[in-house]
Design an enzyme around this catalytic site. Structure first.
Site, PDB file in Angstrom:
ATOM      1  N   GLU A  53       0.827  -1.207   0.000  1.00 14.92           N
ATOM      2  CA  GLU A  53       0.000   0.000   0.000  1.00 14.92           C
ATOM      3  C   GLU A  53       0.865   1.263   0.000  1.00 14.92           C
ATOM      4  O   GLU A  53       0.560   2.242  -0.688  1.00 14.92           O
ATOM      5  CB  GLU A  53      -0.923   0.007   1.226  1.00 14.92           C
ATOM      6  CG  GLU A  53      -1.913  -1.143   1.258  1.00 14.92           C
ATOM      7  CD  GLU A  53      -1.407  -2.354   2.032  1.00 14.92           C
ATOM      8  OE1 GLU A  53      -2.226  -3.015   2.695  1.00 14.92           O
ATOM      9  OE2 GLU A  53      -0.187  -2.646   1.967  1.00 14.92           O
ATOM     10  N   SER A 294       6.724 -40.609   5.511  1.00 14.99           N
ATOM     11  CA  SER A 294       6.567 -40.344   6.944  1.00 14.99           C
ATOM     12  C   SER A 294       5.783 -39.055   7.181  1.00 14.99           C
ATOM     13  O   SER A 294       5.294 -38.809   8.283  1.00 14.99           O
ATOM     14  CB  SER A 294       7.937 -40.276   7.627  1.00 14.99           C
ATOM     15  OG  SER A 294       8.643 -39.112   7.248  1.00 14.99           O
TER      16      SER A 294
END
Length: 340
Positions: A53, A294
């Site tokens: 911004e 895993s």
């Protein structure tokens, strides 16, 4: 596509330019529009520096027209003091008449507070425009905020006949499965993650550096799973080109850029909790079959590369349960993208 969507798509497009440069902050883009013409645009370019911004508003040549402008922001403007002042305050100070937001920010110190500050100041707020696209851009950031663990991307390359390594090759020598263009794609994935994780056997078999070389970008933190601290520091993964963490069950020790971190067990949940505790938001898991599987209950996206190579023997590719969402072809190498 209407003009509203056009401007938001541009904001999202700008935000993506910050990939690999702003973590742990989210990627944000902003576009300032006056009388249906873009008069300023910007994005969050680097962690610790000005937000989107600020850059977009500063890019407006004539500040006197800001009170007549709409700003399109891909993410809810921040409302707290971090490395920089709150962007919501800047928008109020400059008296922009309207703010269009792509998606909300679930970070606890924002999470609706930016919108509240804007509406309290009498600024018209439209939320949320192209929310799915805006959230997808910052999916890693949102994983951390909402699941309280790093975002995990599984990645592996397999041959046309389903092998991920070549057992007839020599240890420490890589038998390439994909082409150089695909390898550059993988290096881009690395540059956009905070950390890259492999198991002990991958280090022994391939002796990888796990750095970014084929594209421009930062090296991720290298994470090695070595339960009993058996690896010699002569392997490339322990060189001084990047920080290395070794998760193990034996010791805690700092040694010339190597952090040995002791865990109670080497389960995926413990590893992710430890990484989260060190502020790591995203992990690219490039390990072998056992390491990848895993994490079968702890992943957010997967990238499967199917090369044109064929090996006579080797380790079979991992099997995961996921939904194929996209395919790409890079000079004959097929790239499959999955979500859980």
């Amino acid at each position: 596509m209407n003009s509203e969507e056009k401007y938001m798509r541009r904001a999202i497009e700008l935000a993506a330019l910050g990939a690999g440069k702003v973590s742990p902050n989210p990627m944000v883009g902003a576009v300032v529009v006056h009388n249906d013409v873009i008069v300023g645009e910007g994005y969050h370019e680097k962690y610790g520096e000005a937000h989107a911004e600020v850059n977009a508003i500063n890019a407006v040549a004539n500040p006197e027209i800001l009170s007549e402008c709409t700003i399109y922001v891909s993410l809810e403007p921040c409302a707290h003091h971090g490395k920089t002042p709150p962007c919501a305050d800047l928008i109020v100070e400059k008296q922009l008449k309207r703010v269009v937001i792509g998606c909300g920010d679930s970070f606890a110190q924002v999470n609706g507070k930016g919108i509240e500050r804007l509406t309290a100041a009498g600024i018209e707020v439209t939320a949320f425009l192209l929310e799915d696209q805006a959230r997808a851009l910052n999916r890693k950031f949102f994983t951390v905020q909402e699941k309280k663990r790093p975002h995990v991307t599984l990645k592996w390359a397999e041959t046309r006949n389903g092998f991920i390594d070549n057992t007839s090759g020599k240890k420490g020598e890589i038998s390439w499965i994909s082409g150089p263009e695909t390898q550059a794609f993988v290096h881009k994935l690395r540059a956009e993650c905070d950390a890259i994780l492999v198991g002990k056997n991958t280090v022994i078999n391939d002796n990888p550096s796990l750095t970014v070389r084929a594209v421009s970008g930062k090296n991720p933190i290298r994470v090695v799973l070595d339960s009993n601290c058996e690896l010699s520091t002569n392997y490339a993964v322990f060189n001084n080109t990047a920080e290395t963490i070794v998760f193990n069950t034996v010791k805690n020790e700092e040694l010339k850029g190597i952090s040995y971190i002791q865990l109670e067990s080497m389960e995926a949940e413990n590893i992710l909790n430890a990484l989260h505790g060190r502020g790591i938001q995203s992990v690219l898991l490039e390990g072998g079959r056992n390491t990848i599987q895993s994490f079968r209950n702890h992943w957010d996206e997967a990238v499967q590369i199917v090369g044109q190579t064929v090996f006579e023997s080797g380790t079979k590719a991992p099997v995961i349960e996921g939904t194929l969402i996209k395919q790409e072809n890079i000079f004959g190498d097929l790239i499959n993208f999955y979500r859980p």
